[in-house]
Design a protein around this motif. Structure first.
Motif, mmCIF file in Angstrom:
data_model
loop_
_atom_site.group_PDB
_atom_site.id
_atom_site.type_symbol
_atom_site.label_atom_id
_atom_site.label_comp_id
_atom_site.label_asym_id
_atom_site.label_seq_id
_atom_site.Cartn_x
_atom_site.Cartn_y
_atom_site.Cartn_z
ATOM 1 N N GLU A 287 0.817 -1.212 0.000
ATOM 2 C CA GLU A 287 0.000 0.000 0.000
ATOM 3 C C GLU A 287 0.855 1.270 0.000
ATOM 4 N N HIS A 288 2.154 1.151 -0.249
ATOM 5 C CA HIS A 288 3.029 2.319 -0.237
ATOM 6 C C HIS A 288 2.555 3.328 -1.296
ATOM 7 N N PRO A 289 2.436 4.615 -0.926
ATOM 8 C CA PRO A 289 1.893 5.603 -1.874
ATOM 9 C C PRO A 289 2.667 5.705 -3.189
ATOM 10 N N LEU A 290 3.964 5.463 -3.171
ATOM 11 C CA LEU A 290 4.752 5.571 -4.403
ATOM 12 C C LEU A 290 4.385 4.501 -5.427
ATOM 13 N N LEU A 291 3.705 3.445 -4.970
ATOM 14 C CA LEU A 291 3.273 2.397 -5.898
ATOM 15 C C LEU A 291 1.973 2.764 -6.612
#
Length: 329
Positions: free
Chosen positions: A101-105
């Motif tokens: 769920e990392h925002p950069l993904l």
């Protein structure tokens, strides 16, 4: 190109009557691509960008914990945004950087860290900023520091500035501009941009004034202004990211360093990784395709495009303009 097809920064559709009146009193210039610029408080802007700067100056209310990532265009902005997001996300969640769920993904770095004058304040002096974390808001800007001075002068918020060798910046801007204007990457366009850079009459220019505004502030107030160099970030990535983390107040622990978290952050934010993510291969922001933000990211690539005469002219100008500042390229 039809004016309606231009990227939003090059259009003139968000300008108020008040701003039009102001523009009529300012120094103006039409560049070799037919785009109109005007000089405000010593800096050259496209008209729509000037509207955003004015809206910002009228309406922005800084919070003590704000972080502003600043740069001249095409100086490592995307990388700095990704690194800062990764550092703060790791600090906030104490979770693995490989979290699905990392925002950069799921979003381009420019979507996660919006630009004050080109995104948030583009249309209004009172945008809704409620979506930003109450703990630490993260913004970006290409404005020189003097454009923010009155707004931020009593604020302890932190500013991180990244600079890059002007020759590489120029070549990167040439590729980017040709991409967004959908024109050929011709020698003629490069030569006209080179001339504009050298005269200082270019978007967000003069380059040297932009650079010096943040350099001087970093010497006078190092607790609140961090000056980073793209070339040092490439040559010493581990040292520079630790320096950034320390400045932001989220230093790496010994346990994190020993377990390879520093390298995890660098790998997540690498050009190789970011450019391969689906979110950065598709989609757009402000009418600019995400993929245009990722090219080579190499140091010294300008040698493949600039003639020795073009390089020498830039070297002479930069040496003269930075003389006595303590800043050397």
């Amino acid at each position: 190109m039809d004016p309606k097809e231009l990227p939003s920064i090059l259009r003139e559709d968000k300008i108020s009557e008040e701003t039009k009146k102001l523009i009529s009193s300012l120094l103006s210039h039409t560049d070799s691509q037919g785009q109109k610029l005007c000089q405000y408080q010593g800096c050259w802007y496209y008209y729509n960008t000037l509207q955003g700067v004015l809206n910002f100056q009228r309406g922005f209310k800084p919070q003590d914990t704000d972080i502003i990532l600043a740069s001249y265009p095409k100086s490592g902005t995307t990388w700095l945004k990704a690194l800062t997001v990764a550092l703060l996300e790791r600090s906030k969640n104490h979770s693995s950087l490989s979290d699905d769920e990392h925002p950069l993904l799921y979003d381009n770095p420019h979507g996660i860290v919006p630009c004050l004058e080109m995104d948030l304040y583009h249309e209004s002096s009172s945008p809704n900023l409620s979506k930003f974390s109450a703990h630490r808001r993260l913004f970006s800007t290409h404005m020189p520091l003097q454009a923010m001075h009155e707004t931020l002068k009593h604020s302890p918020c932190k500013i991180v500035y990244v600079c890059r060798n002007v020759k590489d910046t120029l070549v990167s801007w040439w590729f980017f501009l040709c991409s967004i204007l959908k024109i050929e990457q011709s020698r003629g366009v490069l030569e006209s941009l080179h001339e504009s850079f050298c005269k200082g009459i270019i978007y967000y220019g003069p380059f040297w004034e932009h650079l010096l505004s943040y350099w001087r502030a970093s010497l006078e107030d190092p607790e609140h202004v961090l000056f980073m160099r793209y070339e040092e970030m490439k040559a010493e990535p581990r040292d520079q990211i630790k320096r950034l983390a320390d400045f932001l107040g989220c230093p790496f622990t010994k346990q994190e360093e020993d377990s390879g978290v520093v390298d995890e952050v660098l790998d997540l934010c690498s050009l190789r990784n970011l450019s391969s993510l689906e979110v950065n291969k598709t989609g757009s922001r402000n009418d600019v395709d995400h993929k245009f933000y990722f090219r080579k990211g190499e140091v010294g690539d300008s040698k493949n495009y600039l003639t020795p005469e073009m390089e020498n002219k830039i070297d002479m100008i930069i040496k003269e303009k930075l003389q006595g500042s303590g800043l050397i390229f």
